[in-house]
Write a protein that holds these residues in place. Structure first.
Motif, PDB file in Angstrom:
ATOM      1  N   GLN A   1       2.366  39.757   1.538  1.00 57.10           N
ATOM      2  CA  GLN A   1       2.845  37.778   1.137  1.00 57.10           C
ATOM      3  C   GLN A   1       3.313  37.565   2.035  1.00 57.10           C
ATOM      4  O   GLN A   1       3.926  37.941   3.176  1.00 57.10           O
ATOM      5  CB  GLN A   1       3.644  38.690  -0.021  1.00 57.10           C
ATOM      6  CG  GLN A   1       3.582  38.743  -1.327  1.00 57.10           C
ATOM      7  CD  GLN A   1       3.471  38.305  -2.296  1.00 57.10           C
ATOM      8  OE1 GLN A   1       3.253  37.165  -2.260  1.00 57.10           O
ATOM      9  NE2 GLN A   1       2.417  38.864  -3.531  1.00 57.10           N
ATOM     10  N   SER A   2       3.115  35.960   1.563  1.00 56.22           N
ATOM     11  CA  SER A   2       3.759  35.046   2.971  1.00 56.22           C
ATOM     12  C   SER A   2       5.481  35.499   3.315  1.00 56.22           C
ATOM     13  O   SER A   2       5.969  36.063   2.831  1.00 56.22           O
ATOM     14  CB  SER A   2       4.094  34.032   2.820  1.00 56.22           C
ATOM     15  OG  SER A   2       4.395  32.764   3.982  1.00 56.22           O
TER      16      SER A   2
ATOM     17  N   THR B   1       0.851  37.123  12.043  1.00 57.85           N
ATOM     18  CA  THR B   1       0.029  35.856  12.759  1.00 57.85           C
ATOM     19  C   THR B   1       0.829  35.097  13.490  1.00 57.85           C
ATOM     20  O   THR B   1       0.171  34.170  14.141  1.00 57.85           O
ATOM     21  CB  THR B   1       0.321  35.520  11.145  1.00 57.85           C
ATOM     22  OG1 THR B   1       2.052  35.249  10.391  1.00 57.85           O
ATOM     23  CG2 THR B   1      -1.040  36.034  10.531  1.00 57.85           C
ATOM     24  N   VAL B   2       2.013  36.193  13.765  1.00 53.44           N
ATOM     25  CA  VAL B   2       2.343  35.420  15.068  1.00 53.44           C
ATOM     26  C   VAL B   2       2.683  36.575  16.279  1.00 53.44           C
ATOM     27  O   VAL B   2       3.831  36.182  17.019  1.00 53.44           O
ATOM     28  CB  VAL B   2       4.291  35.446  14.547  1.00 53.44           C
ATOM     29  CG1 VAL B   2       3.758  33.216  13.555  1.00 53.44           C
ATOM     30  CG2 VAL B   2       4.415  36.208  13.757  1.00 53.44           C
TER      31      VAL B   2
ATOM     32  N   GLY C   1       4.490  37.442   9.017  1.00 53.91           N
ATOM     33  CA  GLY C   1       5.783  36.023   9.482  1.00 53.91           C
ATOM     34  C   GLY C   1       7.562  36.739   8.730  1.00 53.91           C
ATOM     35  O   GLY C   1       7.909  36.238   8.275  1.00 53.91           O
ATOM     36  N   ALA C   2       7.760  38.068   8.844  1.00 52.82           N
ATOM     37  CA  ALA C   2       8.311  38.099   8.343  1.00 52.82           C
ATOM     38  C   ALA C   2       9.460  38.588   9.420  1.00 52.82           C
ATOM     39  O   ALA C   2       9.992  38.144  10.193  1.00 52.82           O
ATOM     40  CB  ALA C   2       8.936  39.957   7.966  1.00 52.82           C
TER      41      ALA C   2
END
Length: 92
Positions: free
Chosen positions: A13-14, A34-35, A67-68
């Protein structure tokens, strides 16, 4: 703590991450994020802190991050480790 079996924790999940843990002869941490350009060093630091807390010196740790936040990284890695080791090691 010794990693004795494959395990995973988390979701795709996002704002979350998946952690895949498996036995290996040496310690290796692979991070996909993603980051990654901005935060790989912080993710790696958080993973290493949890591994040090549990005296993990070998194993393959794969992180797939979406993005956690740092507390989520720590919780997912710790959960994965609990699933990857024996019950005897957890209670020690």
């Amino acid at each position: 703590m010794e990693i004795v079996r494959k395990a995973q924790a988390g979701t795709m999940q996002s704002s979350d991450l998946m952690v895949f843990i498996e036995p290996a002869p040496q310690l290796r941490i692979d991070i996909e994020s993603t980051v990654k350009k901005q935060f790989e060093h912080l993710i790696r630091h958080q993973v290493e802190a949890v591994l040090n807390k549990f005296s993990v010196t070998t194993g393959l740790i794969r992180i797939s991050d979406r993005g956690a936040l740092d507390y989520a990284v720590a919780a997912r890695v710790e959960t994965g480790l609990m699933r990857a080791c024996t019950l005897k090691e957890i209670s020690a």
